[in-house]
Design a protein around this motif. Structure first.
Motif, PDB file in Angstrom:
ATOM      1  N   GLY A  46      -0.898 -12.175  -2.444  1.00  0.00           N
ATOM      2  CA  GLY A  46      -1.941 -10.858  -2.444  1.00  0.00           C
ATOM      3  C   GLY A  46      -1.727  -9.745  -1.459  1.00  0.00           C
ATOM      4  O   GLY A  46      -0.698  -9.275  -0.728  1.00  0.00           O
ATOM      5  N   GLY A  49      -1.653  -3.297  -2.455  1.00  0.00           N
ATOM      6  CA  GLY A  49      -2.500  -2.162  -3.218  1.00  0.00           C
ATOM      7  C   GLY A  49      -1.490  -2.312  -4.503  1.00  0.00           C
ATOM      8  O   GLY A  49      -0.444  -3.409  -4.707  1.00  0.00           O
ATOM      9  N   LYS A  51      -2.465  -5.163  -7.974  1.00  0.00           N
ATOM     10  CA  LYS A  51      -2.468  -6.715  -8.152  1.00  0.00           C
ATOM     11  C   LYS A  51      -1.982  -7.372  -8.091  1.00  0.00           C
ATOM     12  O   LYS A  51      -0.080  -7.288  -8.639  1.00  0.00           O
ATOM     13  CB  LYS A  51      -3.818  -6.751  -9.208  1.00  0.00           C
ATOM     14  N   LYS A  53      -4.712  -8.296  -5.037  1.00  0.00           N
ATOM     15  CA  LYS A  53      -5.276  -8.390  -4.573  1.00  0.00           C
ATOM     16  C   LYS A  53      -5.150  -9.362  -3.492  1.00  0.00           C
ATOM     17  O   LYS A  53      -5.589 -10.222  -4.069  1.00  0.00           O
ATOM     18  CB  LYS A  53      -6.720  -6.743  -4.609  1.00  0.00           C
ATOM     19  N   GLU A  56      -8.476 -11.096  -3.834  1.00  0.00           N
ATOM     20  CA  GLU A  56      -7.786 -12.410  -5.115  1.00  0.00           C
ATOM     21  C   GLU A  56      -7.554 -13.626  -4.828  1.00  0.00           C
ATOM     22  O   GLU A  56      -7.635 -14.690  -5.353  1.00  0.00           O
ATOM     23  CB  GLU A  56      -7.803 -11.191  -6.214  1.00  0.00           C
TER      24      GLU A  56
END
Length: 296
Positions: A46, A49, A51, A53, A56
């Motif tokens: 993760g 800044g 992806k 994120k 997620e």
């Protein structure tokens, strides 16, 4: 028990930022090392800044039906707007998902005994490759640290003290007692920030060459490449010095081995009984957080 290892990196919004691929590489290496040590671990990345994120990352761990999670920031030195914010993002996402698996987190790992050695060996290798005499009187050593707003230093991690400790430890491994520390301040930053800034340090350097060592990151971030290797390099060369910067050893297997040691102790039934002297983190205010700094 199936373990989800949440690795939290800096990330950068730039489409071609090298950080994403470097953090993914670090995650694969760490996962591989832990599996080699017979741990049933799956790593999830993760980024603060870009992806994937942090949100997620947590959701992916839940979808994988892990039974417990360990959270490890990929920042060697704990600071409010990096390590602490990343850990807060994990905590907030767990609450939003109403998912409360057994969880432990580590906030700081720069005191692992191998960290200073890894960085010192990288500096020696770079100096040798660049034909730089590391101990020559006309070789100045500058540790470049990420700047921090002083308003974030009033409570929580002792960021400046940790930076100074890291620089002192690396210099000791190198056999150097003379070095300087400079902080990189963002171009549009407002308010009071850590000092001295690297440009101020440069004005006092008396040498023919400058060896720059970034100490607060473990990836080749855009901020490092742009600030140090472009604008700062121009300032160095304008003063007539030769510029050298140590590449950050983000792909070193020793780095994965070091973090695997941290994770192993973190996941013990009682982490403080491990080899690294983990203690409950005094800055986080939660019983699930551990670090290598709380003993002092």
């Amino acid at each position: 028990m199936k373990i989800g290892l949440l690795l939290l990196g800096p990330g950068e919004p730039a489409n071609r930022s090298p950080v994403v691929s470097q953090c993914k590489r670090q995650a694969r290496m760490l996962e591989g090392e832990l599996r080699r040590r017979r741990h049933d671990v799956t790593a999830f990345l993760g980024l603060m800044g870009g992806k994937p994120k942090v949100v997620e990352c947590v959701r992916a761990a839940r979808a994988a039906n892990v039974e417990r999670i360990g959270v490890v920031p990929l920042f060697p030195i704990c600071e409010q707007t990096t390590t602490m914010m990343a850990l807060d993002a994990v905590e907030e996402t767990l609450a939003e998902l109403a998912w409360q698996p057994p969880c432990r987190e580590v906030t700081d790992w720069h005191r692992h005994p191998d960290y200073y050695r890894i960085r010192a060996d990288g500096i020696r290798e770079h100096a040798f490759a660049e034909n730089v005499e590391l101990h020559a009187p006309d070789t100045a050593l500058l540790f470049a640290a990420g700047g921090a707003a002083k308003k974030h230093l009033r409570k929580g991690p002792k960021y400046v003290a940790y930076v100074e400790e890291v620089c002192r430890g690396i210099a000791r491994e190198l056999g150097r007692s003379d070095y300087t520390i400079g902080y990189r301040r963002p171009a549009k930053a407002e308010g009071s920030w850590t000092e001295p800034e690297i440009d101020q340090v440069l004005e006092k350097v008396s040498a023919s060459r400058l060896l720059v060592v970034p100490v607060t990151e473990m990836q080749e971030q855009v901020a490092t490449l742009n600030v140090l290797d472009k604008s700062f390099r121009k300032a160095v060369e304008k003063r007539g010095l030769t510029y050298h910067r140590e590449p950050i050893p983000f792909e070193s297997p020793r780095f994965a081995n070091m973090l695997a040691d941290v994770v192993e102790d973190l996941l013990r039934p009682e982490p403080i009984m491990g080899d690294l002297n983990l203690r409950r983190c005094l800055c986080r205010g939660t019983t699930r957080a551990f670090c290598l700094n709380a003993a002092s």
